[in-house]
Design a protein around this motif. Structure first.
Motif, PDB file in Angstrom:
ATOM      1  N   UNK A  60       0.747  -1.206   0.079  1.00  0.00           N
ATOM      2  CA  UNK A  60       0.120  -0.152  -0.077  1.00  0.00           C
ATOM      3  C   UNK A  60       0.941   1.239  -0.119  1.00  0.00           C
ATOM      4  N   UNK A  61       1.911   1.121   0.762  1.00  0.00           N
ATOM      5  CA  UNK A  61       2.802   2.433   0.700  1.00  0.00           C
ATOM      6  C   UNK A  61       3.443   2.450  -0.671  1.00  0.00           C
ATOM      7  N   UNK A  62       3.970   1.582  -1.123  1.00  0.00           N
ATOM      8  CA  UNK A  62       4.561   1.484  -2.624  1.00  0.00           C
ATOM      9  C   UNK A  62       3.552   2.036  -3.547  1.00  0.00           C
ATOM     10  N   UNK A  63       2.111   1.724  -3.381  1.00  0.00           N
ATOM     11  CA  UNK A  63       1.088   1.788  -4.220  1.00  0.00           C
ATOM     12  C   UNK A  63       0.798   3.521  -3.979  1.00  0.00           C
ATOM     13  N   UNK A  64       1.052   4.207  -2.816  1.00  0.00           N
ATOM     14  CA  UNK A  64       0.517   5.413  -2.668  1.00  0.00           C
ATOM     15  C   UNK A  64       1.678   6.209  -3.389  1.00  0.00           C
ATOM     16  N   UNK A  65       2.829   5.975  -3.252  1.00  0.00           N
ATOM     17  CA  UNK A  65       3.840   6.762  -3.999  1.00  0.00           C
ATOM     18  C   UNK A  65       3.747   6.533  -5.442  1.00  0.00           C
ATOM     19  N   UNK A  66       3.340   5.404  -6.139  1.00  0.00           N
ATOM     20  CA  UNK A  66       3.340   5.309  -7.628  1.00  0.00           C
ATOM     21  C   UNK A  66       2.053   6.141  -7.822  1.00  0.00           C
ATOM     22  N   UNK A  67       0.822   5.984  -7.168  1.00  0.00           N
ATOM     23  CA  UNK A  67      -0.181   6.579  -7.561  1.00  0.00           C
ATOM     24  C   UNK A  67       0.026   8.215  -7.729  1.00  0.00           C
ATOM     25  N   UNK A  68       0.914   8.737  -6.627  1.00  0.00           N
ATOM     26  CA  UNK A  68       1.118  10.160  -6.713  1.00  0.00           C
ATOM     27  C   UNK A  68       1.922  10.576  -7.734  1.00  0.00           C
ATOM     28  N   UNK A  69       3.095   9.732  -8.051  1.00  0.00           N
ATOM     29  CA  UNK A  69       4.021  10.041  -9.129  1.00  0.00           C
ATOM     30  C   UNK A  69       3.158   9.962 -10.461  1.00  0.00           C
ATOM     31  N   UNK A  70       2.302   9.247 -10.672  1.00  0.00           N
ATOM     32  CA  UNK A  70       1.620   8.967 -12.038  1.00  0.00           C
ATOM     33  C   UNK A  70       0.388   9.710 -11.875  1.00  0.00           C
ATOM     34  N   UNK A  71      -0.100  10.794 -10.831  1.00  0.00           N
ATOM     35  CA  UNK A  71      -1.281  11.532 -11.031  1.00  0.00           C
ATOM     36  C   UNK A  71      -0.856  12.657 -11.622  1.00  0.00           C
ATOM     37  N   UNK A  72      -1.745  13.262 -12.490  1.00  0.00           N
ATOM     38  CA  UNK A  72      -1.456  14.605 -13.104  1.00  0.00           C
ATOM     39  C   UNK A  72      -2.004  15.571 -12.306  1.00  0.00           C
TER      40      UNK A  72
END
Length: 301
Positions: free
Chosen positions: A26-38
């Motif tokens: 979940x922590x890695x997913x949160x970082x990935x979500x933010x970096x890919x978020x426009x």
């Protein structure tokens, strides 16, 4: 293949390892979500703060709820807290330990999201650019109040025509980014110090109480798993028994169609051991109600 099977069995039997892995994912997913978020700030005075703070705090709430939902111990802890006293007393220390463990794991991904957004700085710039004091920046000296609010709201939008040639936009953006990163690093430092102190001060407290709470917390989780597995096996055998009884009652008709019936007593010994004389639906319901309302005491002597 055997190694993967052993690893899977280990994680299946060790719920703490499973939850630690889920929290890490979940922590890695949160970082990935933010970096890919426009991230696109609306650059409007009435919407900037709502959008910036919403991006900073709404996803952490979602991640926190996901952490609670995915944590199997959440349901186990609630059942243990809400169940009747019955024949087994409830230990509040165990419930507190389970609640603390659940909250700590569920908070990992939200905290990572908030720290990443603060270190990036976009959310804070979008949320508070309109709240800056224009007198601190020379580019807003000869501009009316209404125009100042419009210009400050457009600070996050560097491609806007009004802000391309404005010398103060970078100053405001840099000022807010510095505060955002300082806040992010401060929160991270406080969390690391708190974890360090909790780790090193734990031996100063009563270790026996902690070991007892951890042991019975694991016991409640394992007991619930074994009970569910036993219920599944009991349901399978009960259904098998009901089907055999049905075909037994249809014996004459089956003989006319030349079907072969299972031999009498085949597999009955193991079934009888688990069914324990249970022959109808009311008895099953009574058994489940007794388990919930009057759990047996933890004494096998």
């Amino acid at each position: 293949m055997d190694r993967f099977r052993m690893i899977f069995q280990y994680f299946q039997s060790n719920s703490e390892s499973v939850m630690n892995g889920i929290c890490g994912l979940l922590a890695l997913a949160s970082v990935k979500m933010y970096t890919s978020f426009d991230f696109s700030c609306p650059c409007l005075p009435q919407y900037n703060m709502a959008y910036g703070l919403g991006i900073m705090f709404v996803p952490p709430v979602i991640l926190f709820l996901c952490g609670l939902i995915l944590n199997r111990q959440s349901l186990v802890m609630l059942e243990e807290w809400r169940r009747p006293q019955g024949r087994r007393k409830k230990d509040l220390a165990v419930i507190r330990y389970m609640c603390s463990s659940i909250m700590q794991r569920a908070m990992v991904a939200p905290v990572v999201w908030i720290i990443v957004t603060l270190l990036d700085g976009k959310c804070l710039i979008c949320a508070f650019s309109g709240s800056m004091d224009p007198e601190k920046f020379v580019g807003f000296a000869n501009v009316s109040t209404a125009q100042v609010q419009q210009l400050l709201a457009k600070v996050p939008c560097k491609d806007d025509e009004l802000m391309r040639n404005n010398t103060s936009r970078k100053a405001v953006s840099r000022y807010l980014r510095c505060w955002s990163q300082a806040l992010g690093w401060t929160i991270l430092l406080i969390l690391i110090i708190a974890a360090f102190l909790a780790r090193w001060l734990r031996p100063c407290f009563n270790q026996a109480t902690l070991l007892q709470a951890r042991h019975w917390s694991n016991y409640i989780d394992i007991e619930q798993k074994i009970f569910e597995e036993t219920c599944c096996e009991h349901s399978r055998l009960f259904a098998h028994k009901c089907i055999l009884h049905f075909f037994e009652s249809m014996r004459q008709e089956i003989k006319l169609h030349s079907f072969t019936l299972p031999r009498e007593g085949e597999g009955a010994e193991g079934e009888e051991d688990l069914l324990c004389g249970i022959t109808d639906q009311d008895q099953v319901n009574k058994l489940l109600k007794t388990w919930y309302c009057e759990k047996p005491p933890l004494d096998v002597s």
